[in-house]
Design a protein around this motif. Sequence first.
Motif, PDB file in Angstrom:
ATOM      1  N   ILE A  56     -62.212  56.123 -18.496  1.00 49.23           N
ATOM      2  CA  ILE A  56     -63.883  56.574 -17.985  1.00 49.23           C
ATOM      3  C   ILE A  56     -64.929  56.729 -18.169  1.00 49.23           C
ATOM      4  N   LYS A  57     -66.045  57.392 -18.471  1.00 48.11           N
ATOM      5  CA  LYS A  57     -65.948  58.450 -19.318  1.00 48.11           C
ATOM      6  C   LYS A  57     -67.502  58.254 -18.085  1.00 48.11           C
ATOM      7  N   LYS A  58     -67.668  60.053 -18.016  1.00 46.56           N
ATOM      8  CA  LYS A  58     -69.058  60.951 -17.406  1.00 46.56           C
ATOM      9  C   LYS A  58     -69.562  61.762 -18.268  1.00 46.56           C
ATOM     10  N   ASN A  59     -71.151  61.864 -18.618  1.00 44.48           N
ATOM     11  CA  ASN A  59     -71.926  61.956 -19.372  1.00 44.48           C
ATOM     12  C   ASN A  59     -70.549  63.127 -20.776  1.00 44.48           C
ATOM     13  N   ASP A  60     -69.707  61.457 -21.017  1.00 45.11           N
ATOM     14  CA  ASP A  60     -69.147  61.989 -22.657  1.00 45.11           C
ATOM     15  C   ASP A  60     -67.649  62.481 -21.744  1.00 45.11           C
ATOM     16  N   LYS A  61     -67.250  62.615 -21.089  1.00 46.99           N
ATOM     17  CA  LYS A  61     -65.841  63.406 -20.385  1.00 46.99           C
ATOM     18  C   LYS A  61     -65.667  62.080 -19.884  1.00 46.99           C
ATOM     19  N   VAL A  62     -63.688  62.543 -19.770  1.00 44.26           N
ATOM     20  CA  VAL A  62     -63.180  61.640 -19.414  1.00 44.26           C
ATOM     21  C   VAL A  62     -62.803  61.902 -17.878  1.00 44.26           C
ATOM     22  N   VAL A  63     -63.578  60.841 -17.195  1.00 45.96           N
ATOM     23  CA  VAL A  63     -63.266  61.025 -15.156  1.00 45.96           C
ATOM     24  C   VAL A  63     -61.677  60.524 -14.640  1.00 45.96           C
ATOM     25  N   ARG A  64     -61.907  59.215 -15.153  1.00 44.23           N
ATOM     26  CA  ARG A  64     -60.289  58.597 -14.803  1.00 44.23           C
ATOM     27  C   ARG A  64     -59.348  57.809 -16.449  1.00 44.23           C
ATOM     28  N   PRO A 112     -51.395  58.355 -18.171  1.00 43.28           N
ATOM     29  CA  PRO A 112     -49.989  59.334 -19.253  1.00 43.28           C
ATOM     30  C   PRO A 112     -51.308  60.294 -20.079  1.00 43.28           C
ATOM     31  N   TYR A 113     -52.083  60.638 -19.625  1.00 44.38           N
ATOM     32  CA  TYR A 113     -53.249  61.795 -20.459  1.00 44.38           C
ATOM     33  C   TYR A 113     -53.442  62.815 -19.310  1.00 44.38           C
ATOM     34  N   SER A 114     -52.472  62.659 -18.347  1.00 44.65           N
ATOM     35  CA  SER A 114     -53.073  63.802 -17.006  1.00 44.65           C
ATOM     36  C   SER A 114     -53.208  64.812 -17.883  1.00 44.65           C
ATOM     37  N   LYS A 115     -52.054  65.301 -18.855  1.00 42.30           N
ATOM     38  CA  LYS A 115     -52.131  66.713 -19.384  1.00 42.30           C
ATOM     39  C   LYS A 115     -53.316  67.301 -19.934  1.00 42.30           C
ATOM     40  N   TYR A 116     -54.432  66.352 -20.084  1.00 39.17           N
ATOM     41  CA  TYR A 116     -55.744  66.565 -20.648  1.00 39.17           C
ATOM     42  C   TYR A 116     -56.667  66.166 -19.795  1.00 39.17           C
ATOM     43  N   TYR A 117     -56.766  65.669 -19.041  1.00 38.07           N
ATOM     44  CA  TYR A 117     -58.313  64.179 -17.938  1.00 38.07           C
ATOM     45  C   TYR A 117     -57.475  64.676 -16.866  1.00 38.07           C
ATOM     46  N   GLY A 118     -56.216  65.307 -16.600  1.00 38.02           N
ATOM     47  CA  GLY A 118     -56.534  65.087 -14.880  1.00 38.02           C
ATOM     48  C   GLY A 118     -56.392  63.585 -13.936  1.00 38.02           C
ATOM     49  N   GLY A 119     -55.538  64.273 -12.622  1.00 39.30           N
ATOM     50  CA  GLY A 119     -55.066  62.544 -12.933  1.00 39.30           C
ATOM     51  C   GLY A 119     -56.088  61.780 -12.003  1.00 39.30           C
ATOM     52  N   ASN A 120     -56.163  60.650 -11.213  1.00 39.74           N
ATOM     53  CA  ASN A 120     -56.942  60.109 -10.790  1.00 39.74           C
ATOM     54  C   ASN A 120     -57.296  60.194  -9.194  1.00 39.74           C
ATOM     55  N   SER A 121     -58.504  60.490  -9.076  1.00 39.59           N
ATOM     56  CA  SER A 121     -58.998  61.253  -7.236  1.00 39.59           C
ATOM     57  C   SER A 121     -59.443  59.987  -6.803  1.00 39.59           C
ATOM     58  N   SER A 122     -59.643  59.581  -5.470  1.00 41.27           N
ATOM     59  CA  SER A 122     -60.176  58.529  -5.279  1.00 41.27           C
ATOM     60  C   SER A 122     -61.453  58.635  -4.185  1.00 41.27           C
ATOM     61  N   CYS A 123     -61.804  57.357  -4.330  1.00 46.00           N
ATOM     62  CA  CYS A 123     -63.634  58.277  -3.368  1.00 46.00           C
ATOM     63  C   CYS A 123     -63.365  56.563  -1.821  1.00 46.00           C
ATOM     64  N   SER A 124     -63.846  56.822  -1.259  1.00 43.99           N
ATOM     65  CA  SER A 124     -63.698  56.335  -0.368  1.00 43.99           C
ATOM     66  C   SER A 124     -65.098  55.923   0.353  1.00 43.99           C
ATOM     67  N   ASP A 125     -65.724  56.961   0.854  1.00 38.02           N
ATOM     68  CA  ASP A 125     -66.845  57.479   1.643  1.00 38.02           C
ATOM     69  C   ASP A 125     -68.072  56.576   1.364  1.00 38.02           C
ATOM     70  N   TYR A 126     -68.519  56.592   1.812  1.00 36.82           N
ATOM     71  CA  TYR A 126     -70.009  56.180   1.125  1.00 36.82           C
ATOM     72  C   TYR A 126     -71.012  56.627   0.133  1.00 36.82           C
ATOM     73  N   GLY A 127     -70.872  55.662  -0.421  1.00 39.98           N
ATOM     74  CA  GLY A 127     -72.093  57.010  -1.549  1.00 39.98           C
ATOM     75  C   GLY A 127     -71.008  56.358  -2.926  1.00 39.98           C
ATOM     76  N   CYS A 128     -69.536  55.269  -3.227  1.00 37.57           N
ATOM     77  CA  CYS A 128     -68.345  55.275  -3.899  1.00 37.57           C
ATOM     78  C   CYS A 128     -68.359  53.897  -4.170  1.00 37.57           C
ATOM     79  N   SER A 129     -68.295  53.703  -5.894  1.00 37.53           N
ATOM     80  CA  SER A 129     -67.732  52.923  -6.589  1.00 37.53           C
ATOM     81  C   SER A 129     -67.263  52.210  -7.040  1.00 37.53           C
ATOM     82  N   GLN A 130     -66.757  51.215  -7.562  1.00 38.28           N
ATOM     83  CA  GLN A 130     -65.428  50.695  -7.878  1.00 38.28           C
ATOM     84  C   GLN A 130     -65.469  49.987 -10.003  1.00 38.28           C
ATOM     85  N   ILE A 131     -64.849  50.248  -9.855  1.00 36.75           N
ATOM     86  CA  ILE A 131     -65.056  49.626 -11.598  1.00 36.75           C
ATOM     87  C   ILE A 131     -63.156  48.572 -11.341  1.00 36.75           C
TER      88      ILE A 131
END
Length: 226
Positions: free
Chosen positions: A132-140, A100-119
Amino acid sequence: MKTKLLSLSFLALLFLTSCESEQTRKEREAREEKERIELEQRQKEEEKAEAIRLEQVRIEKEKQAEAERIEREAQLEKERKEQEIYDRYISNTLRTGSTPYSKYYGGNSSCSDYGCSQIKVRTSNSDVLVTIKKNDKVVRHAFIQAGDSYAFSFPNGTYQAFFYYGKGWNPEKEMKGGEIKGGFISEEHFGKDDPQNLFNNELVYELILQQNGNFSTRPSNPEEAL
């Protein structure tokens, strides 16, 4: 002869006394009339002042009554609108995975390669909006229905999860002082976890609603979570 002289003197004295008494009486009456007039003037002025005071009191009472009426009507109108919003959205929910906040934070991109993690987040009996924030910025972010689960994927790094739960999603509700629109209208609560360093692993949150109505996470607030 002496007796006649005495009599004349006595009559003269009576005459003079009579003249002084008449003059004194006139002066007294004049003074009393003046005092009466002054008293009447004072009484009229006091009556006028009292009438003005009473009129001012009446006007102030009318103003106060009008102000109270306007305030009461405004409060009733506010309550009516709040009830209207409540009735409209109290049963409203979103599908799991909605952003619902995609207008402000964008959509959720996926990560499936090596070097990825999940919550992964599993909910109990309450809808939850997870950020989900990284460096105080909403990334998901994603909406998760009660009793459902959702997994976020992203490159390895340090992330912090925030949980905003409640009931009845209102897409027009203003959050963070109007910066964002969309929020619950009832049973709101904000929680968070500490930042977690993820490296090729999955972090799972089981959000259990406790008796006191709070999830088993640390308290947070909309300014911090959104």
